[in-house]
Design an enzyme around this catalytic site. Structure first.
Site, mmCIF file in Angstrom:
data_model
loop_
_atom_site.group_PDB
_atom_site.id
_atom_site.type_symbol
_atom_site.label_atom_id
_atom_site.label_comp_id
_atom_site.label_asym_id
_atom_site.label_seq_id
_atom_site.Cartn_x
_atom_site.Cartn_y
_atom_site.Cartn_z
ATOM 1 N N ARG A 1 -23.323 76.832 -18.076
ATOM 2 C CA ARG A 1 -22.350 76.500 -19.139
ATOM 3 C C ARG A 1 -21.346 75.466 -18.629
ATOM 4 O O ARG A 1 -20.967 74.527 -19.327
ATOM 5 C CB ARG A 1 -21.533 77.734 -19.537
ATOM 6 C CG ARG A 1 -22.211 78.728 -20.438
ATOM 7 C CD ARG A 1 -21.137 79.743 -20.852
ATOM 8 N NE ARG A 1 -21.680 80.905 -21.531
ATOM 9 C CZ ARG A 1 -20.933 81.909 -21.993
ATOM 10 N NH1 ARG A 1 -19.619 81.886 -21.825
ATOM 11 N NH2 ARG A 1 -21.458 82.922 -22.608
ATOM 12 N N ARG B 1 -13.032 66.756 -15.947
ATOM 13 C CA ARG B 1 -12.223 67.450 -14.946
ATOM 14 C C ARG B 1 -12.757 67.197 -13.550
ATOM 15 O O ARG B 1 -13.945 67.320 -13.290
ATOM 16 C CB ARG B 1 -12.212 68.960 -15.237
ATOM 17 C CG ARG B 1 -11.153 69.350 -16.234
ATOM 18 C CD ARG B 1 -11.241 70.789 -16.637
ATOM 19 N NE ARG B 1 -11.212 71.728 -15.521
ATOM 20 C CZ ARG B 1 -10.999 73.028 -15.673
ATOM 21 N NH1 ARG B 1 -10.772 73.525 -16.875
ATOM 22 N NH2 ARG B 1 -11.008 73.821 -14.626
ATOM 23 N N ARG C 1 -15.654 77.956 -7.274
ATOM 24 C CA ARG C 1 -14.710 78.671 -8.153
ATOM 25 C C ARG C 1 -15.247 80.051 -8.523
ATOM 26 O O ARG C 1 -14.481 81.008 -8.675
ATOM 27 C CB ARG C 1 -14.403 77.838 -9.392
ATOM 28 C CG ARG C 1 -13.356 76.757 -9.099
ATOM 29 C CD ARG C 1 -13.435 75.586 -10.050
ATOM 30 N NE ARG C 1 -13.118 75.905 -11.405
ATOM 31 C CZ ARG C 1 -13.502 75.165 -12.460
ATOM 32 N NH1 ARG C 1 -14.219 74.062 -12.253
ATOM 33 N NH2 ARG C 1 -13.169 75.502 -13.669
ATOM 34 N N ARG D 1 -4.172 85.864 -11.282
ATOM 35 C CA ARG D 1 -5.504 85.690 -10.706
ATOM 36 C C ARG D 1 -5.623 86.366 -9.351
ATOM 37 O O ARG D 1 -6.693 86.396 -8.776
ATOM 38 C CB ARG D 1 -5.762 84.200 -10.491
ATOM 39 C CG ARG D 1 -6.569 83.524 -11.582
ATOM 40 C CD ARG D 1 -6.787 82.076 -11.157
ATOM 41 N NE ARG D 1 -7.893 81.465 -11.805
ATOM 42 C CZ ARG D 1 -7.813 80.663 -12.864
ATOM 43 N NH1 ARG D 1 -6.658 80.437 -13.446
ATOM 44 N NH2 ARG D 1 -8.897 80.111 -13.352
ATOM 45 N N LYS E 1 -12.980 81.797 -21.623
ATOM 46 C CA LYS E 1 -11.616 82.326 -21.651
ATOM 47 C C LYS E 1 -10.647 81.379 -22.357
ATOM 48 O O LYS E 1 -9.882 81.811 -23.220
ATOM 49 C CB LYS E 1 -11.228 82.522 -20.182
ATOM 50 C CG LYS E 1 -9.921 83.082 -19.862
ATOM 51 C CD LYS E 1 -9.861 83.367 -18.358
ATOM 52 C CE LYS E 1 -10.113 82.153 -17.468
ATOM 53 N NZ LYS E 1 -9.032 81.170 -17.444
HETATM 54 P P1 ADP Z 1 -11.141 77.808 -15.257
HETATM 55 O O1 ADP Z 1 -11.707 76.697 -16.058
HETATM 56 O O2 ADP Z 1 -11.905 78.074 -14.005
HETATM 57 O O3 ADP Z 1 -10.850 79.053 -16.061
HETATM 58 P P2 ADP Z 1 -8.299 77.022 -15.192
HETATM 59 O O4 ADP Z 1 -8.292 75.896 -16.129
HETATM 60 O O5 ADP Z 1 -7.690 78.312 -15.656
HETATM 61 O O6 ADP Z 1 -9.790 77.296 -14.657
HETATM 62 O O7 ADP Z 1 -7.607 76.623 -13.804
HETATM 63 C C1 ADP Z 1 -8.009 75.483 -13.099
HETATM 64 C C2 ADP Z 1 -7.441 75.509 -11.676
HETATM 65 O O8 ADP Z 1 -6.008 75.636 -11.723
HETATM 66 C C3 ADP Z 1 -7.899 76.675 -10.800
HETATM 67 O O9 ADP Z 1 -9.159 76.457 -10.189
HETATM 68 C C4 ADP Z 1 -6.743 76.731 -9.777
HETATM 69 O O10 ADP Z 1 -6.821 75.718 -8.818
HETATM 70 C C5 ADP Z 1 -5.521 76.433 -10.638
HETATM 71 N N1 ADP Z 1 -4.938 77.681 -11.172
HETATM 72 C C6 ADP Z 1 -4.877 78.057 -12.477
HETATM 73 N N2 ADP Z 1 -4.286 79.263 -12.612
HETATM 74 C C7 ADP Z 1 -3.962 79.685 -11.351
HETATM 75 C C8 ADP Z 1 -3.362 80.859 -10.823
HETATM 76 N N3 ADP Z 1 -2.976 81.864 -11.602
HETATM 77 N N4 ADP Z 1 -3.187 80.932 -9.479
HETATM 78 C C9 ADP Z 1 -3.566 79.951 -8.679
HETATM 79 N N5 ADP Z 1 -4.174 78.820 -9.108
HETATM 80 C C10 ADP Z 1 -4.379 78.676 -10.428
#
Ligand code: ADP
Length: 189
Positions: free
Chosen positions: A124, A134, A145, A88, A14
């Protein structure tokens, strides 16, 4: 003006696709994960709050995230945008609609990356963990997650299907192959 969301399970690519998509529509790439990570790095109050949830693979509380997105969407460079990682939760969908109504905007489309093989997603992400640095990229948190996505975020797909703006895109294959599929969706908007 083009206003899009991109969604998909963790590991679906994404974030990578969102960057290319924002360039394609000449809009802002608004990643809630990136904004949270920048706040954590800068040790802001927002970052301190977010960090405890992020490190555990949990969602940051809606009121924190919603306020942050409202501010960001009101900035002048965000007339066209790709939202990445927001909404989300079902409540965030309602809040986003309210924010967009305030600024007199509406979404043109939702791109949902589909990767049905969960084990491929986990693998992945484990691979990415070798270079990402991270704190939430340990296998246990990665698996958590995925569960949170299934429990909270997968439900957004039928919501946007009902709104008539959902475009599902197969997320397997190379980055370029997936980008080409997304490009055809955007051409058809
Ligand atoms: P991923 O790599 O899983 O796509 P992101 O980089 O988008 O994750 O987000 C990392 C973390 O930031 C999430 O696991 C969450 O803790 C927080 N986060 C991001 N966007 C949101 C959201 N819309 N609502 C709540 N928490 C969020």
């Amino acid at each position: 003006m083009t206003r899009l969301l991109i969604m998909g399970p963790p590991g679906a690519g994404k974030g990578t696709q969102a960057v290319g998509l924002a360039e394609l529509i000449d809009g802002a790439h608004i990643s809630t994960g990136d904004i949270f990570r920048a706040n954590v790095a800068n040790e802001t109050e927002l970052g301190k709050t977010a960090k405890q949830y992020m490190d555990a693979g949990k969602y940051v509380p809606d009121e924190v995230t919603n306020a942050m997105v409202r501010d960001r969407l009101k900035q002048p460079d965000a007339e066209s945008f790709v939202l990445d990682g927001y909404p989300r939760t079902a409540d965030q969908v309602i809040e986003l609609d309210a924010i967009l109504a305030e600024i007199g905007a509406k979404l043109d489309g939702v791109i949902a990356l589909v990767v049905n093989d969960r084990e491929e997603l986990v693998q992945r992400m484990i691979k990415r963990a070798e270079t990402s640095g991270r704190a939430d990229d340990t296998e246990e948190v990665i698996r958590h997650r995925q569960d949170v996505y299934d429990e909270e975020t997968a439900a957004l797909v039928p919501i946007y299907r009902d709104h008539g703006i959902l475009h599902e895109v197969e997320g397997t294959g190379t980055i370029d192959e997936v980008a080409a599929r997304i490009g055809s969706v955007v051409d058809g908007l």
